[in-house]
Structure formats: structure tokens, C-alpha cells
Design a protein around this motif. Structure first.
Motif, PDB file in Angstrom:
ATOM      1  N   GLU A   1      29.825 -37.423 -62.180  1.00 53.50           N
ATOM      2  CA  GLU A   1      28.713 -36.830 -62.933  1.00 53.50           C
ATOM      3  C   GLU A   1      27.693 -37.885 -63.335  1.00 53.50           C
ATOM      4  O   GLU A   1      26.605 -37.551 -63.814  1.00 53.50           O
ATOM      5  N   ARG A   2      27.991 -39.157 -63.126  1.00 52.12           N
ATOM      6  CA  ARG A   2      27.027 -40.230 -63.420  1.00 52.12           C
ATOM      7  C   ARG A   2      26.076 -40.484 -62.255  1.00 52.12           C
ATOM      8  O   ARG A   2      25.234 -41.392 -62.327  1.00 52.12           O
ATOM      9  N   SER A   3      26.168 -39.693 -61.207  1.00 56.07           N
ATOM     10  CA  SER A   3      25.269 -39.845 -60.059  1.00 56.07           C
ATOM     11  C   SER A   3      23.845 -39.448 -60.451  1.00 56.07           C
ATOM     12  O   SER A   3      23.632 -38.626 -61.339  1.00 56.07           O
ATOM     13  N   ASN A   4      22.874 -40.029 -59.755  1.00 53.53           N
ATOM     14  CA  ASN A   4      21.464 -39.691 -59.992  1.00 53.53           C
ATOM     15  C   ASN A   4      20.662 -40.013 -58.730  1.00 53.53           C
ATOM     16  O   ASN A   4      21.242 -40.233 -57.665  1.00 53.53           O
ATOM     17  N   ARG A   5      19.340 -40.050 -58.852  1.00 60.47           N
ATOM     18  CA  ARG A   5      18.490 -40.321 -57.697  1.00 60.47           C
ATOM     19  C   ARG A   5      18.644 -41.761 -57.206  1.00 60.47           C
ATOM     20  O   ARG A   5      18.296 -42.063 -56.076  1.00 60.47           O
ATOM     21  N   ILE A   6      19.152 -42.646 -58.039  1.00 58.11           N
ATOM     22  CA  ILE A   6      19.345 -44.032 -57.624  1.00 58.11           C
ATOM     23  C   ILE A   6      20.569 -44.166 -56.736  1.00 58.11           C
ATOM     24  O   ILE A   6      20.550 -44.857 -55.715  1.00 58.11           O
ATOM     25  N   GLY A   7      21.657 -43.511 -57.127  1.00 61.90           N
ATOM     26  CA  GLY A   7      22.863 -43.637 -56.326  1.00 61.90           C
ATOM     27  C   GLY A   7      23.860 -42.536 -56.603  1.00 61.90           C
ATOM     28  O   GLY A   7      23.916 -41.980 -57.705  1.00 61.90           O
ATOM     29  N   LEU A   8      24.642 -42.205 -55.571  1.00 68.29           N
ATOM     30  CA  LEU A   8      25.753 -41.282 -55.713  1.00 68.29           C
ATOM     31  C   LEU A   8      26.979 -42.110 -56.070  1.00 68.29           C
ATOM     32  O   LEU A   8      27.478 -42.886 -55.257  1.00 68.29           O
TER      33      LEU A   8
ATOM     34  N   ALA B   1      23.087 -38.288 -42.988  1.00 66.98           N
ATOM     35  CA  ALA B   1      24.133 -37.655 -43.785  1.00 66.98           C
ATOM     36  C   ALA B   1      23.787 -37.580 -45.261  1.00 66.98           C
ATOM     37  O   ALA B   1      24.503 -36.944 -46.040  1.00 66.98           O
ATOM     38  N   LEU B   2      22.680 -38.217 -45.675  1.00 69.72           N
ATOM     39  CA  LEU B   2      22.390 -38.326 -47.099  1.00 69.72           C
ATOM     40  C   LEU B   2      21.810 -37.046 -47.698  1.00 69.72           C
ATOM     41  O   LEU B   2      21.839 -36.884 -48.917  1.00 69.72           O
ATOM     42  N   ALA B   3      21.289 -36.143 -46.883  1.00 69.86           N
ATOM     43  CA  ALA B   3      20.783 -34.879 -47.428  1.00 69.86           C
ATOM     44  C   ALA B   3      21.897 -34.112 -48.121  1.00 69.86           C
ATOM     45  O   ALA B   3      21.684 -33.479 -49.159  1.00 69.86           O
ATOM     46  N   GLY B   4      23.098 -34.172 -47.554  1.00 67.83           N
ATOM     47  CA  GLY B   4      24.226 -33.514 -48.199  1.00 67.83           C
ATOM     48  C   GLY B   4      24.529 -34.105 -49.560  1.00 67.83           C
ATOM     49  O   GLY B   4      24.937 -33.394 -50.484  1.00 67.83           O
ATOM     50  N   ALA B   5      24.335 -35.431 -49.707  1.00 71.30           N
ATOM     51  CA  ALA B   5      24.563 -36.073 -50.993  1.00 71.30           C
ATOM     52  C   ALA B   5      23.613 -35.544 -52.054  1.00 71.30           C
ATOM     53  O   ALA B   5      23.949 -35.519 -53.241  1.00 71.30           O
ATOM     54  N   ALA B   6      22.415 -35.115 -51.649  1.00 67.15           N
ATOM     55  CA  ALA B   6      21.451 -34.575 -52.604  1.00 67.15           C
ATOM     56  C   ALA B   6      21.923 -33.267 -53.218  1.00 67.15           C
ATOM     57  O   ALA B   6      21.508 -32.904 -54.318  1.00 67.15           O
ATOM     58  N   GLN B   7      22.786 -32.529 -52.505  1.00 72.10           N
ATOM     59  CA  GLN B   7      23.210 -31.204 -52.972  1.00 72.10           C
ATOM     60  C   GLN B   7      24.676 -31.185 -53.431  1.00 72.10           C
ATOM     61  O   GLN B   7      25.177 -30.127 -53.815  1.00 72.10           O
ATOM     62  N   ALA B   8      25.350 -32.328 -53.422  1.00 73.83           N
ATOM     63  CA  ALA B   8      26.768 -32.382 -53.799  1.00 73.83           C
ATOM     64  C   ALA B   8      26.907 -32.437 -55.313  1.00 73.83           C
ATOM     65  O   ALA B   8      26.502 -33.415 -55.949  1.00 73.83           O
ATOM     66  N   VAL B   9      27.470 -31.394 -55.896  1.00 72.01           N
ATOM     67  CA  VAL B   9      27.614 -31.327 -57.346  1.00 72.01           C
ATOM     68  C   VAL B   9      28.756 -32.243 -57.787  1.00 72.01           C
ATOM     69  O   VAL B   9      29.631 -32.596 -56.992  1.00 72.01           O
ATOM     70  N   PRO B  10      28.778 -32.654 -59.063  1.00 79.23           N
ATOM     71  CA  PRO B  10      29.896 -33.461 -59.553  1.00 79.23           C
ATOM     72  C   PRO B  10      31.238 -32.783 -59.284  1.00 79.23           C
ATOM     73  O   PRO B  10      31.384 -31.573 -59.441  1.00 79.23           O
ATOM     74  N   GLY B  11      32.202 -33.587 -58.845  1.00 79.10           N
ATOM     75  CA  GLY B  11      33.519 -33.065 -58.495  1.00 79.10           C
ATOM     76  C   GLY B  11      33.692 -32.759 -57.026  1.00 79.10           C
ATOM     77  O   GLY B  11      34.824 -32.537 -56.573  1.00 79.10           O
TER      78      GLY B  11
END
Length: 286
Positions: free
Chosen positions: A205-212, A268-278
Motif C-alpha cells: 500500500e506504500r506504492s505510488n507513481r514513483i515506485g511499486l 509490462a508496467l501498465a499492469g503495475a499502474a492498475q495493481a491494487v495493494p495486496g
């Protein structure tokens, strides 16, 4: 005079994003730009914009904007699945909607995925900075994070919208990230590299636009000490002292001193944009 937008509800985090600032990393300027590039491009296509036109990117809670002036504006809300309304009446998600002058278009909280994209015919045209209209949360370049009452100009609608549509990608149930090893894989033990390739991580849940950021087993180093600061690229997987991999996203710093165990393929990073915490995360060798 072209219509514009007034922010009625800014949501938790809503920013203006286009394809970002490329070619400035050597001067310390991050890339920025929409995290889910395919969603931004498809949204622009559906309202007749050029692929690189600026859109709104919302995070989790959505946003609401009012069309200023008397002319209607063609808009589409895509990316994360959410309820879409015009003046409180439900309208289509993921398809063009005509918003009358003075009406409020609202993208509700995300029910699938994390980030929604609002595209408007003509595109958003705040003053560009270094060739981009993107907000960069790390450096502060570009337009600021939106607040209630902000006014956003729109450009002139240029072409007819696409008549055909394609399915929107869904939010990942599991995020699989192809990883090119190195350049600092030798800073980690063989056991750590096996762990990275086989263990199940989760989106923090600490992910943001800087990093997953990830949660899971820590990676042990084979070397002590720290590296001199060196260049970082989009998708770099940096490992800070806690041993938990961080995948650099669009607002990442251009340099850093923690070792990079590998680099995730940009596609593959587009998926990271939509991956919710958990969301489960697996790193696989590219």
C-alpha cells in the motif's frame, strides 16, 4: 472560445498526464507521464485526439469536473472500472459520452483496478514544461496536483473519434513482471536471486507513481557497503536496505545508490499502474 474544465471534486490524487518528458534524464529530469500508457492512448483514440494528448489520471477515488462554457465536450472515462455519471445520471464507462456545457462529469471510486483516465476531445492544454504537460510528483514540474476550483483549458477538437472500439484491459489478478537481470545482480546471493525468481510478493500500500513497492521475502546481499549514485531507468528494480524490491515507475528519480537487481520490461508496467495493494506479484526471467 474552446470549452474548459472546472474541478468540482479532485479526489485523492488527480493529475494531468501525457506521454511524459523523454530525453531529459541526463539533466536529472524524470519522465513522468501516464502510468497506464495503453489506457491513455485508447481513451484519446475514442475522443479523436492524438495519442499523446494530455488527459486526467485519477487514483482510487475518482474525480468530478464541470464543462465550462455552453458547448458540449466529448469525453471518455477508461482505465480502472468505475461508475460514470453526467449530472448524476449514469452513462457509459469506456465509451465516448457527450457532456453538455455546464454539466458535471464524474468518475466514481475504482471498483476494478486503481487508476482511471478521463480524456476530452481537444485534450488538456495547460502550459507545457520541457515539452510535456505531465505533472511530476517527484520534481514538482508541470501542473500541480488538482484541487477543487482549478480551471483547465481544452484544445480544439481536431478529428472525428474512432468508430470502432477494442476491449479495455482488466486489472491484473496477478502481476507478472518479466525481469532482465542486472546490472547489479552480483550484489546479491544466489539464494536471493532464486527467491526473487520463485517467491510470491504482494503490492504494498506504500506504492505510488514513483515506485511499486513490494511485500514478501527480503533479498540478502552478497556485498556490503553502498554504491555511488548511478543512473536509473524506467522499470529498474532497486533493492533498498530492507531487502524488498521496488519497481521504478514514471516519477522515479534519475539516479540512485541502492543496487538494481534487474529491469522490468516497459511493456509490462501498465499492469503495475492498475495493481491494487495486496495483488500477488511474480518476477520471471525475461
Amino acid at each position: 472560445m474552446n470549452p474548459g474544465l472546472e474541478v468540482v471534486r479532485a479526489g485523492a490524487l488527480t493529475t494531468v498526464q501525457d506521454e511524459g518528458r523523454t530525453g531529459w534524464a541526463h539533466l536529472g529530469v524524470p519522465r513522468a507521464g501516464a502510468l497506464d500508457g495503453p489506457a491513455r492512448r485508447l481513451a484519446n483514440r475514442l475522443v479523436g485526439n492524438a495519442p499523446d494528448a494530455a488527459v486526467l489520471e485519477t487514483t482510487l477515488t475518482g474525480c468530478a469536473v464541470r464543462v465550462t462554457g455552453t458547448r458540449p465536450v466529448l469525453a471518455v472515462v477508461g482505465g480502472a472500472g468505475c461508475r460514470v455519471t453526467v449530472d448524476g445520471r449514469p452513462v457509459a464507462w469506456g465509451a465516448p459520452v457527450r457532456v453538455p456545457g455546464g454539466a458535471v462529469l464524474e468518475a466514481g471510486p475504482a471498483v476494478r483496478g486503481l487508476r482511471a483516465y478521463l480524456a476530452f476531445a481537444g485534450g488538456l492544454v495547460p502550459e507545457p514544461v520541457l515539452g510535456s504537460r505531465s505533472a511530476d510528483l517527484l520534481s514538482g514540474l508541470g501542473p500541480p496536483v488538482l484541487r477543487e476550483g482549478d480551471l483547465l483549458p481544452l484544445g480544439p477538437a481536431r478529428t472525428a473519434p474512432a468508430a470502432d472500439t477494442v476491449p479495455w484491459p482488466g486489472a491484473p489478478a496477478e502481476l507478472v513482471l518479466p525481469l532482465y537481470p542486472g546490472p547489479r545482480a552480483d550484489w546479491f546471493t544466489e539464494a536471493a536471486l532464486r527467491t526473487l525468481a520463485t517467491a510470491a510478493y504482494r503490492v504494498s500500500e506504500r506504492s505510488n507513481r514513483i515506485g511499486l513497492r513490494t511485500e514478501g521475502p527480503a533479498l540478502r546481499r552478497a556485498m556490503d557497503g553502498e554504491l555511488p549514485s548511478e543512473g536509473m531507468v524506467l522499470g529498474a528494480v532497486q533493492v533498498p536496505p530492507d531487502g524488498l524490491p521496488v519497481v521504478f515507475l514514471n516519477d522515479h528519480p534519475t539516479t540512485g545508490g541502492y543496487p538494481v537487481v534487474g529491469v522490468v520490461a516497459e511493456a509490462a508496467l501498465a499492469g503495475a499502474a492498475q495493481a491494487v495493494p495486496g495483488t500477488p506479484v511474480r518476477f520471471v526471467r525475461a
